[in-house]
Design a protein around this motif. Structure first.
Motif, short mmCIF file in Angstrom:
data_model
loop_
_atom_site.label_atom_id
_atom_site.label_comp_id
_atom_site.label_asym_id
_atom_site.label_seq_id
_atom_site.Cartn_x
_atom_site.Cartn_y
_atom_site.Cartn_z
N GLN A 89 0.67 -1.44 0.02
CA GLN A 89 -0.12 -0.03 0.02
C GLN A 89 0.74 1.15 0.08
OE1 GLN A 89 -3.42 0.16 -0.19
NE2 GLN A 89 -3.32 2.36 -0.24
N CYS A 105 0.41 2.03 -4.05
CA CYS A 105 -1.26 2.04 -3.67
C CYS A 105 -1.63 1.06 -5.04
CB CYS A 105 -1.75 3.34 -3.91
SG CYS A 105 -1.99 4.33 -2.57
N SER A 150 -2.86 9.42 0.69
CA SER A 150 -4.09 9.53 -0.28
C SER A 150 -3.63 10.33 -1.48
CB SER A 150 -5.33 10.13 0.48
OG SER A 150 -4.81 11.63 0.85
N CYS A 173 -2.48 7.40 -3.60
CA CYS A 173 -3.63 6.57 -4.10
C CYS A 173 -4.55 7.23 -5.15
CB CYS A 173 -4.56 6.24 -2.96
SG CYS A 173 -3.52 4.98 -1.64
N HIS A 181 -5.31 5.80 -8.77
CA HIS A 181 -6.96 5.85 -9.24
C HIS A 181 -6.83 6.63 -10.66
CE1 HIS A 181 -10.75 7.69 -9.65
NE2 HIS A 181 -11.26 6.65 -9.08
N PRO A 196 -9.47 4.79 -4.44
CA PRO A 196 -8.47 5.39 -3.34
C PRO A 196 -8.97 4.92 -1.99
CG PRO A 196 -9.83 7.02 -4.44
CD PRO A 196 -10.14 5.74 -5.07
#
Length: 130
Positions: A1, A5, A116, A119, A123, A130
């Protein structure tokens, strides 16, 4: 992660590539660094070496994975700030997962603190949620 991601095409400013964010010098000339299987193989091999050098200590092993195995023998205060953050995020996530936690508070903290954006890139590139 916290590496990509889930984006097999991820590339860091330092030049790390793919899902496991492996540096180019870990690949052979015939390897396809962005192929998920190849990237995972090279990344897991390096992580295994780091775990062995860290004598099984997850925090030190993650620091070695991020900052180079030589950081394992150094004082944490001598680690690069990125390596300190990586060891903090990664070891917390590992501890929660290995303890059977259904969700990771450390992962949520990482996402809130800026993860984020990584991510969102995944995305945008792949349509990964996300």
């Amino acid at each position: 992660q916290i590496e990509s991601c889930g984006d097999p095409g991820a590339r860091s400013r330092a030049g790390a590539m793919g899902l496991f964010q492996v540096m180019p010098y870990h690949f052979t000339i015939s390897d396809e660094p962005y192929a998920p299987d190849t990237n995972a193989l090279r990344g897991l091999d390096y992580l295994k070496r780091s775990v062995e050098e860290a004598l099984g200590d997850p925090r030190l092993a993650l620091a070695g994975y991020n900052g180079g195995i030589s950081v394992i023998d150094r004082s944490e205060s001598d680690w690069a700030a990125e390596t300190q953050r990586y060891a903090y995020w990664g070891s917390g996530i590992y501890t929660e997962a290995s303890g059977g936690a259904g969700e990771s508070l450390r992962l949520q903290e990482w996402l809130t603190e800026g993860g984020s954006s990584l991510c969102r890139q995944a995305h945008d590139r792949l349509g990964i949620n996300p």
